[in-house]
Enzyme design. Structure first.
Site, short mmCIF file in Angstrom:
data_model
loop_
_atom_site.label_atom_id
_atom_site.label_comp_id
_atom_site.label_asym_id
_atom_site.label_seq_id
_atom_site.Cartn_x
_atom_site.Cartn_y
_atom_site.Cartn_z
N ASP A 21 0.82 -1.22 0.00
CA ASP A 21 0.00 0.00 0.00
C ASP A 21 0.85 1.27 0.00
OD1 ASP A 21 -2.27 -1.68 0.27
OD2 ASP A 21 -1.88 -1.80 2.41
N GLY A 38 -4.14 -4.46 -4.42
CA GLY A 38 -5.11 -3.47 -4.86
C GLY A 38 -4.36 -2.23 -5.27
N GLN A 81 2.14 -6.00 -3.07
CA GLN A 81 2.48 -6.02 -1.63
C GLN A 81 3.82 -5.30 -1.39
OE1 GLN A 81 1.57 -9.51 -2.93
NE2 GLN A 81 -0.48 -8.72 -2.70
P1 IMP Z 1 -2.71 -12.80 2.04
O1 IMP Z 1 -1.76 -12.28 1.02
O2 IMP Z 1 -4.15 -12.56 1.69
O3 IMP Z 1 -2.44 -14.21 2.42
O4 IMP Z 1 -2.48 -11.95 3.38
C1 IMP Z 1 -1.28 -12.06 4.16
C2 IMP Z 1 -0.89 -10.70 4.74
O5 IMP Z 1 -0.51 -9.83 3.68
C3 IMP Z 1 -2.00 -9.97 5.49
O6 IMP Z 1 -1.41 -9.23 6.54
C4 IMP Z 1 -2.56 -9.02 4.46
O7 IMP Z 1 -3.20 -7.91 5.04
C5 IMP Z 1 -1.29 -8.63 3.72
N1 IMP Z 1 -1.52 -8.21 2.34
C6 IMP Z 1 -1.80 -8.99 1.27
N2 IMP Z 1 -1.90 -8.26 0.16
C7 IMP Z 1 -1.68 -6.99 0.51
C8 IMP Z 1 -1.61 -5.77 -0.21
O8 IMP Z 1 -1.77 -5.71 -1.44
N3 IMP Z 1 -1.33 -4.66 0.51
C9 IMP Z 1 -1.09 -4.70 1.85
N4 IMP Z 1 -1.14 -5.81 2.56
C10 IMP Z 1 -1.42 -6.95 1.91
#
Ligand code: IMP
Length: 430
Positions: A13, A40, A224
């Site tokens: 983000d 996102g 990410q």
């Molecule tokens: P996952 O990728 O859905 O398995 O989530 C694992 C961790 O990564 C969690 O803390 C999410 O909030 C974080 N996360 C996953 N995708 C994003 C992103 O695009 N931006 C920020 N945090 C993310």
């Protein structure tokens, strides 16, 4: 001419979408190489907001080719919905401007269910995932039982592959007292949408090789941030892919020497969604203010992001881990109204000062930030396009930050709008 990889240097983000979109005016090809629709990326172009999850940011520009590499995990229904949503805003998406790797692994409904089952069962130990099935899908990839884009070609093959993966999932589901996932309905649903996905499918590694030979400029778009990297992040509170720059090579099928410049996107403060250590988190009015001014709500899950001061120790660490050549500093304008601004310059743990984040989560939760304070500039930086036009205290903050992280700041973003950017060094040309 350089090929550039853009990655987040914090917990995601950081505002990568805008920077990638802005850089993609110069690029010919934009490649996503890891993650899935947990990402996102928000782009604001001429007042229209585009929320991208799986599609590379280059998709909204004319005459660019967007590529989804083998390292990405694809929920095919989410992808088709996103394509329709973006098309409805007048953007053309077809086989001429979108290529999907035939080797990319699919996220299927039982992955999403497994993500939810685990998170719900974990109580206080939950990761705070996006519940999109990202982790379970990557597990199946590494476990060699995944369904890939190419598996949608043959009904017989798809049937066998589903048999294998469901044998594994249904054993776990049974153990957890959940219902058995049925193969036939899923197979039918997949075969229905298969042609819509397969028409974009190509050997991405071969296309990238051809583009390189044609001297096309390639932009690799990370999702990410490095602190969510499965190897280098705040494990286990991480995502399930490698988010570092070198993942661009494995996640698209080119050598590491195809990446000539690594641009780290860095927010002028720090945010994080989900659980896990966050040494500079502010649970006070300033944290609230940063969240409100910075509109810190997740693009994908709408969750409120945790906010805190700029953590120089962490960013210096991620720069080293990922070989970052330059930093694009974003959201400077969010700090405009603050009287005092702090940068974390070291940690204290058990009475000792340290200059890096230790690997064990117990230690990460224990460290206390040591701050250096700076006077706020208390004036508007929003929309500024020249370095000289920044208020003196903002210049001091940026210089100090640059000195501390030992890496040059190559651009500064002063609003979500595409053109509100101060360019110091062009990553494609430096
Ligand atoms: P996952 O990728 O859905 O398995 O989530 C694992 C961790 O990564 C969690 O803390 C999410 O909030 C974080 N996360 C996953 N995708 C994003 C992103 O695009 N931006 C920020 N945090 C993310």
């Amino acid at each position: 001419m350089n090929n550039v990889a853009v990655i987040g240097s914090q917990w995601g983000d950081e505002g990568k979408g805008k920077i990638v979109d802005w850089l993609s005016s110069e690029a010919d090809i934009v490649v996503r190489f890891q993650g899935g629709h947990n990402a996102g990326h928000t782009l604001v172009i001429d007042g229209v907001t585009y929320k991208l999850r799986l599609l590379p940011s280059g998709i909204v520009r004319k005459n660019k080719i967007s590529i989804i590499g083998n390292g990405v995990v694809i929920d095919p229904w989410a992808l088709l919905d996103e394509i329709e949503e973006i098309r409805s805003k007048g953007v053309m998406i077809g086989i001429d401007n979108l290529i999907i790797s035939e080797s990319a692994n699919l996220i299927l409904p039982f992955h999403k269910e497994m993500d939810e089952i685990r998170e719900d069962a974990a109580g206080k130990a939950k990761i705070g995932t996006t519940r999109r099935g990202i982790g379970p899908a990557y597990e199946d990839k590494i476990g060699r039982r995944s369904i890939r884009v190419m598996d949608l070609i043959s009904e017989k093959n798809l049937d066998q592959r589903l048999e294998t993966v469901l044998l594994h999932h249904n054993a776990i589901r049974k153990g957890l007292g959940k219902n058995i996932f049925k193969k036939d309905k899923l197979k039918e649903d997949l075969l229905k949408i298969a042609p819509k996905i397969l028409k974009f499918s190509k050997p991405v590694w071969k296309k990238i090789y051809e583009f390189k030979k044609q001297k096309k400029k390639i932009l690799f778009e990370g999702a990410q941030g490095i602190l969510l990297d499965v190897d280098h992040g705040t494990y286990p509170f991480v995502t399930s892919s490698n988010t570092v720059a070198s993942a661009a090579a494995t996640g698209s099928g080119c050598g590491p020497n195809s990446i000539n410049y690594v641009l780290g996107i860095t927010k002028a403060y720090t945010t994080r969604v989900g659980e896990g250590p966050f040494p500079t988190e502010l649970k006070d009015d300033i944290g609230e203010k940063l969240g409100t001014r910075g509109k810190e709500f997740g693009t994908v899950t709408s969750r409120k992001r945790r906010c805190g001061w700029f953590d120089g120790v962490l960013v210096r660490q991620t720069i080293k881990i990922s070989g970052i050549d330059g930093i694009a500093l974003t959201k400077l304008d969010v700090l405009d109204e603050l009287d005092e601004i702090k940068i974390c310059v070291a940690y204290e743990i058990d009475g000792k000062e340290i200059d890096y984040l230790p690997a064990a989560v117990e230690d990460q939760l224990k460290v206390k930030p040591i701050y250096k304070s700076y006077k706020g500039w208390k004036s508007k930086t929003k929309g500024i396009k020249k370095l000289d036009d920044l208020p003196p205290n903002a210049k001091i903050y940026i210089k100090e930050l640059e000195k501390f992280i030992e890496t040059k700041i190559s651009s500064i973003s002063t609003s979500p709008e595409r053109n509100d950017t101060i360019l110091i060094e062009d990553p494609f040309k430096s």
